[in-house]
Write a protein that holds these residues in place. Structure first.
Motif, PDB file in Angstrom:
ATOM      1  N   ASP A 163       0.624  -1.196   0.077  1.00 37.04           N
ATOM      2  CA  ASP A 163       0.062  -0.020  -0.110  1.00 37.04           C
ATOM      3  C   ASP A 163       0.705   1.149  -0.089  1.00 37.04           C
ATOM      4  O   ASP A 163       0.411   2.654   0.139  1.00 37.04           O
ATOM      5  N   ARG A 164       2.393   1.129  -0.357  1.00 40.53           N
ATOM      6  CA  ARG A 164       3.045   2.323  -0.190  1.00 40.53           C
ATOM      7  C   ARG A 164       3.808   2.487  -1.562  1.00 40.53           C
ATOM      8  O   ARG A 164       4.025   1.651  -2.292  1.00 40.53           O
ATOM      9  N   ASN A 177     -10.445   6.512   1.127  1.00 37.34           N
ATOM     10  CA  ASN A 177     -10.054   6.592   2.430  1.00 37.34           C
ATOM     11  C   ASN A 177     -11.030   7.715   2.859  1.00 37.34           C
ATOM     12  O   ASN A 177     -11.459   8.751   2.202  1.00 37.34           O
ATOM     13  N   ARG A 231      -0.170  11.276   3.195  1.00 33.93           N
ATOM     14  CA  ARG A 231      -0.947  11.420   1.992  1.00 33.93           C
ATOM     15  C   ARG A 231      -0.832  12.690   1.389  1.00 33.93           C
ATOM     16  O   ARG A 231      -0.497  13.385   2.177  1.00 33.93           O
ATOM     17  N   TYR A 246       5.228   7.043   1.478  1.00 39.48           N
ATOM     18  CA  TYR A 246       3.534   7.409   1.502  1.00 39.48           C
ATOM     19  C   TYR A 246       2.718   6.327   1.165  1.00 39.48           C
ATOM     20  O   TYR A 246       3.298   5.692   0.191  1.00 39.48           O
ATOM     21  N   TYR A 247       1.556   6.555   1.517  1.00 38.96           N
ATOM     22  CA  TYR A 247       0.499   5.410   0.729  1.00 38.96           C
ATOM     23  C   TYR A 247       0.394   5.837  -0.656  1.00 38.96           C
ATOM     24  O   TYR A 247       0.478   6.878  -0.989  1.00 38.96           O
ATOM     25  N   ASP A 283      -1.766   6.289  -2.904  1.00 43.51           N
ATOM     26  CA  ASP A 283      -3.087   7.332  -3.321  1.00 43.51           C
ATOM     27  C   ASP A 283      -2.735   7.931  -4.684  1.00 43.51           C
ATOM     28  O   ASP A 283      -1.948   8.770  -4.522  1.00 43.51           O
ATOM     29  N   ASN A 295      -4.267   3.392  -1.932  1.00 44.92           N
ATOM     30  CA  ASN A 295      -3.739   2.508  -1.063  1.00 44.92           C
ATOM     31  C   ASN A 295      -2.999   1.325  -1.979  1.00 44.92           C
ATOM     32  O   ASN A 295      -2.920   0.008  -1.510  1.00 44.92           O
TER      33      ASN A 295
END
Length: 446
Positions: free
Chosen positions: A27-28, A121, A377, A384-385, A387, A430
């Motif tokens: 997820d990163r 999220n 985020r 960081y995630y 996204d 994610n």
């Protein structure tokens, strides 16, 4: 742990626009690089961006997903789906639901629902009332975005008009106060005057007169004065007038902890558009003059007054949007098209000269994360995630938007009939592992 490699991308991050690549593990974001992808770098899957722009997923800090209690219009599942379709990977939902989100228990209920159904999220504001100060002071602001304060009545009737309560709230608030700034006395006087002049119904195009600029100016001035006196952090939501920009610029220069949000509808439409769109563009605060729209666009420039762009996404069913300036519901769906609409604006509107894609990313991705201290985020940074959104120009003529394109339950958009010159091609929340609750630093720097 699965891995995904993004290649042939134009990375937009922290003011930089450069060709490069990005590797996701789980997820990163694991690695980011410029230029050609290293030949020895492999992953379980590869996404060739083909020269499109890879940006952090947008964070919409102002949505009304109508869940609980108003789910005939929308719910957490349908609207989070719409958000992701538009490149919005995180949202903050407002408290004027049914029942309103004015207690820790109500917050927990929303969190539980989002954990079950949300595709993006999620985070939530707790709402202020004239009688819930204890709840506000005891909320967990590592898992609550902040306090929403209505200084003017809107959908949900959560108006706070008790001066003692307001003074205590601003003096003691342990987190950011997001303010709907319209003065109720000004609105009431305008409404009664216009009702007398139009006994058969006030035409919808007069909505900017029912809720005039003076209502915004007076309430914003009041919120700034309270913040200046107490040291509270205040975020003025959905700014619609040039006058408020001046007030906020002056307050910032004095060191007041005030930040400013506007929305795509105030940048795209002005009151002349009521002639063709009617109640589709009726919202609170009202859309104002063309001069306000131009001033707001110019305030998006680097160093300008506007800090963030959010949507105030507020879906209603088409039948609820019928009527006059008093009877048609206020609010419009916007989360699905906010990112491409803003990219289209900077590409096509001459008043947006000097605003590039890196500034859209600042206003819709970086700044929302910084404003609320959202953990890891809003940026393309290692650790960081993941996204992410891939966006690109559509090509000659753009893409015409219709109501049939709408993912939101309400099934319509005020942008129907417009052609947008940008589109969202790919979205990752994610790294594809699913949505999760947002974590906040309850006293981030403003």
């Amino acid at each position: 742990m699965s891995t995904t490699l993004y290649t042939n991308a134009i990375l937009v991050n922290e003011g930089s626009v450069r060709r490069g690549w990005l590797l996701v593990e789980g997820d990163r974001i694991a690695r980011i690089g410029q230029g050609d992808t290293p030949g020895d770098l492999t992953a379980d899957s590869t996404i060739d961006c083909e020269g499109a722009y890879l940006i952090p997923g947008a964070i919409d800090t102002h949505v009304h997903f109508r869940d609980p209690g108003l789910t005939e219009k929308a719910d957490m599942a349908t609207e989070s789906h719409a958000a992701v379709a538009g490149g919005v990977t995180s949202f903050i939902d407002m408290p004027n639901t049914n029942p309103p989100t004015i207690s820790t228990r109500a917050l927990e209920g929303k969190m539980a629902k989002a954990a079950e159904v949300s595709e993006a999220n999620y985070g939530f504001f707790i709402g202020a009332t004239n009688s819930n100060l204890d709840e506000l002071l005891n909320a967990d602001y590592s898992h609550t975005a902040g306090i929403k304060l209505f200084l003017g009545s809107s959908t949900g009737n959560m108006l706070v008009d008790d001066d003692t309560t307001l003074g205590q709230l601003f003096a003691q608030a342990p987190a950011l106060i997001a303010v709907h700034a319209e003065d109720e006395a000004v609105i009431r006087a305008s409404r009664e005057r216009l009702k007398a002049l139009h006994p058969d119904g006030i035409p919808v195009e007069m909505h900017p007169d029912v809720r005039p600029r003076e209502a915004c100016v007076r309430a914003t001035s009041h919120a700034i004065a309270l913040a200046e006196r107490t040291g509270a952090r205040v975020h003025i939501c959905h700014i619609s007038t040039a006058d408020e920009l001046s007030l906020i610029a002056e307050a910032k220069a004095r060191g007041v902890k005030v930040t400013a949000e506007t929305c795509p509808q105030y940048l795209i439409f002005d009151r002349n558009d009521f002639a063709s769109l009617g109640a589709r563009i009726k919202c609170n605060p009202a859309i104002k003059e063309a001069s306000d729209r131009i001033a707001l666009i110019r305030a998006l420039r680097p160093g300008g007054v506007i800090d963030t762009i959010a949507t105030d996404h507020a879906p209603h069913l088409p039948a609820q949007k019928e009527g006059d300036a008093l009877t048609a519901a206020s609010g419009m769906p916007m989360v699905q098209f906010s990112l491409p609409a803003m990219l289209d604006l900077i590409s096509t509107d001459p008043d947006a000269d000097g605003i590039g894609i890196e500034q859209v990313v600042q206003l819709m991705c970086h700044a929302p994360a910084t404003l609320l201290g959202i953990e890891k985020r809003g940026f393309l940074r290692e650790g960081y995630y993941a996204d992410l959104a891939v966006v690109a120009p559509t090509g000659m003529g753009g893409r015409r938007i219709t109501d049939s394109d709408v993912v939101s339950r309400c099934g319509w958009t005020p942008l129907a009939g417009r052609s947008l010159s940008w589109e969202v091609r790919h979205v990752s929340v994610n790294g594809g592992t699913g949505a999760s609750p947002l974590t906040f630093n309850n006293r981030p720097e403003s």
